[in-house]
Design a protein around this motif. Structure first.
Motif, short mmCIF file in Angstrom:
data_model
loop_
_atom_site.label_atom_id
_atom_site.label_comp_id
_atom_site.label_asym_id
_atom_site.label_seq_id
_atom_site.Cartn_x
_atom_site.Cartn_y
_atom_site.Cartn_z
N ALA A 198 10.34 2.69 -7.59
CA ALA A 198 11.26 3.42 -6.70
C ALA A 198 12.49 3.88 -7.48
CB ALA A 198 11.68 2.52 -5.54
N ASP A 199 13.03 5.02 -7.08
CA ASP A 199 14.26 5.52 -7.69
C ASP A 199 15.47 4.71 -7.23
OD1 ASP A 199 13.48 8.13 -9.21
OD2 ASP A 199 12.42 8.25 -7.29
N GLU A 200 15.38 4.15 -6.03
CA GLU A 200 16.45 3.27 -5.56
C GLU A 200 15.84 2.24 -4.63
OE1 GLU A 200 20.67 4.53 -5.15
OE2 GLU A 200 20.26 4.30 -2.99
N VAL A 201 16.29 0.99 -4.77
CA VAL A 201 15.80 -0.10 -3.94
C VAL A 201 16.90 -0.52 -2.97
CG1 VAL A 201 14.97 -2.50 -3.95
CG2 VAL A 201 14.27 -0.92 -5.78
N TRP A 202 16.52 -0.63 -1.69
CA TRP A 202 17.44 -1.08 -0.66
C TRP A 202 16.97 -2.44 -0.13
CZ3 TRP A 202 17.84 3.86 2.98
CH2 TRP A 202 18.44 4.91 2.26
N VAL A 203 17.94 -3.28 0.21
CA VAL A 203 17.65 -4.53 0.91
C VAL A 203 18.47 -4.54 2.19
CG1 VAL A 203 17.06 -5.85 -1.16
CG2 VAL A 203 19.44 -5.76 -0.40
N THR A 204 18.03 -5.31 3.17
CA THR A 204 18.71 -5.31 4.46
C THR A 204 19.79 -6.38 4.55
OG1 THR A 204 16.96 -6.72 5.36
CG2 THR A 204 16.72 -4.34 5.67
N ALA A 217 0.81 -1.21 0.00
CA ALA A 217 0.00 0.00 0.00
C ALA A 217 0.85 1.27 0.00
CB ALA A 217 -0.95 -0.01 1.20
N THR A 218 1.91 1.28 0.80
CA THR A 218 2.74 2.49 0.91
C THR A 218 3.37 2.84 -0.43
OG1 THR A 218 3.22 2.16 3.25
CG2 THR A 218 4.77 3.51 2.00
N SER A 219 3.99 1.87 -1.09
CA SER A 219 4.65 2.15 -2.36
C SER A 219 3.63 2.51 -3.44
CB SER A 219 5.48 0.95 -2.80
OG SER A 219 6.65 0.84 -2.01
N TYR A 220 2.45 1.89 -3.40
CA TYR A 220 1.42 2.28 -4.36
C TYR A 220 0.98 3.73 -4.12
CZ TYR A 220 -2.67 2.37 -7.30
OH TYR A 220 -3.57 2.72 -8.28
N PHE A 221 0.87 4.11 -2.84
CA PHE A 221 0.53 5.49 -2.50
C PHE A 221 1.57 6.45 -3.05
CE2 PHE A 221 -0.39 8.51 1.32
CZ PHE A 221 -1.05 9.39 0.48
N PHE A 222 2.84 6.10 -2.91
CA PHE A 222 3.91 6.98 -3.41
C PHE A 222 3.90 7.05 -4.93
CE2 PHE A 222 6.85 6.54 0.58
CZ PHE A 222 5.89 7.23 1.32
#
Length: 396
Positions: A152-158, A100-105
């Motif tokens: 996303a302009d940049e994707v991060w993983v942990t 939901a958050t990424s769709y909102f963005f």
């Protein structure tokens, strides 16, 4: 970049809902607001929210309902919500969930382009495969998630291993490894504090004490823990294991423990909210048993390391990244017999457990201060790159 940076921290759930992603988002917001710039949290409404407790803005958009342990289902489709966020004048948006958050963005960026970073925290394919009933709905879930990631302009993983989950989603782009931190400090827990845990649960001082911390959900390989415990008991080994947390499979787990006559060995503590109390639980335990392949960073491994408590992990799992067997932790195979054999071999060797725990504390522990410092430096790179690149029509 001289001006103060304002970061919109987006998450599908915020306190009072509590899990690893929410915890990570909270420490980002806390430390950004305290030391680096200005944070605003963007999250769905929760009827039990107490947002007045936070020193920064919590913006709540519409949710349809809550489920499970208080998880809201966000409904970000109204243009008014997008305009509300645009009017906050954030320099960058950081999504901690590709749903939901990424769709909102994405909806926000159709109106006004703002750089977006996404941290991919969780192996969502586990939930999709276990809980989405039909192939058609699964395909739609995967497709929606993939489009959200790609936007996303940049994707991060942990962790490096999390990239496997990204690839299963169909994502073929680049990513940055940005580890989570640990909020538990490196402190000395007194003998009396450690003994208080044993007194509370009626555990004799000379009995080996194991611990699991996390959501009570089967796909964290909890069944393997119980099966290993049955083997230990059948071999005549006395021990206790503390199961710390709550979750949707908790009642089923308790039934499984009863079925296997393990109620004298397995202790369910429920969720421990107080962080210092949780640290005492870690410190009182000889070994964290965490065979999950689901977790992408294994935050509990660092939490245990803060108290110099070593962890037993599955070799090759994300949680085991950076762990050397017998040096900074212990490794096993993904089966109950391997877990049983490893515990049997090491649990009475107090010197080994202490030495490995201290090595873990020195080598794998990372504070949230360090983690957010790294992230904030990267925010500035993303913003500078975004501002120096022409942007055409937004395609997502």
């Amino acid at each position: 970049m001289d001006k103060e940076i304002k970061i919109g921290i987006g998450t599908d759930a915020w306190l009072p809902t509590l899990d690893g992603v929410c915890t990570a988002a909270k420490y980002y917001a806390d430390l950004i607001n305290e030391k680096h710039g200005k944070a605003v949290v963007i999250t769905p409404k929760n009827p039990n929210a107490e947002d007045y407790k936070f020193p920064y803005q919590i913006y709540r958009y519409k949710s349809l309902f809550t489920f499970g342990e208080g998880y809201p289902v966000g409904w970000p489709f109204k243009e008014e919500f997008a305009n509300d966020v645009i009017n906050m004048n954030c320099d960058i948006l950081h999504s901690h969930c590709p749903i939901a958050t990424s769709y909102f963005f994405r909806r926000i960026n159709r109106i006004k382009r703002i750089p977006v970073v996404l941290t991919y925290h969780t192996k969502y394919e586990y939930d999709y495969e276990a809980r989405v009933p039909s192939k058609l709905l699964k395909a739609r879930a995967y497709g929606m998630t993939l489009n959200n990631i790609k936007s996303a302009d940049e994707v991060w993983v942990t962790s490096d291993g999390t990239s496997d989950s990204l690839r299963k989603m169909g994502y073929e782009g680049d990513y940055i490894v940005m580890p989570n931190g640990c909020d538990l400090p490196i402190v000395n827990i007194t003998e009396n504090e450690r003994a208080s845990i044993r007194r509370k649960h009626g555990i004799p001082m000379d009995i080996p004490l194991l611990i699991f911390v996390g959501r009570m959900i089967w796909y964290k390989n909890v069944r393997l823990i119980f099966d290993a415990c049955r083997m230990l008991k059948n071999a005549g080994k006395d021990f206790r294991i503390l199961m710390v947390g709550i979750g949707p499979d908790e009642n089923a787990m308790k039934k499984y423990v009863h079925k296997n006559a393990l109620e004298d060995k397995v202790i369910f503590t429920e969720q421990i909210i107080d962080r210092h109390e949780l640290q005492i639980y870690y410190s009182a335990s000889d070994l964290l048993v965490f065979p999950s392949l689901f977790d992408t960073n294994g935050l509990v491994v660092r939490e245990a390391a803060a108290s110099a408590t070593p962890a037993l992990l599955v070799a090759g799992s994300c949680a085991a990244e950076g762990i050397n067997d017998g040096e900074t932790g212990f490794l096993c195979e993904e089966n109950a017999h391997s877990i049983y054999r490893k515990i049997e071999q090491i649990i009475d060797n107090k010197d080994l457990l202490q030495r490995v725990g201290l090595k873990a504390q020195n080598d794998i522990y990372i504070s949230w201060d360090e983690a957010v410092n790294m992230a904030f430096e990267r925010y500035q790179v993303v913003i500078d790159k975004f501002n120096s690149t022409p942007h055409g029509e937004y395609k997502y």
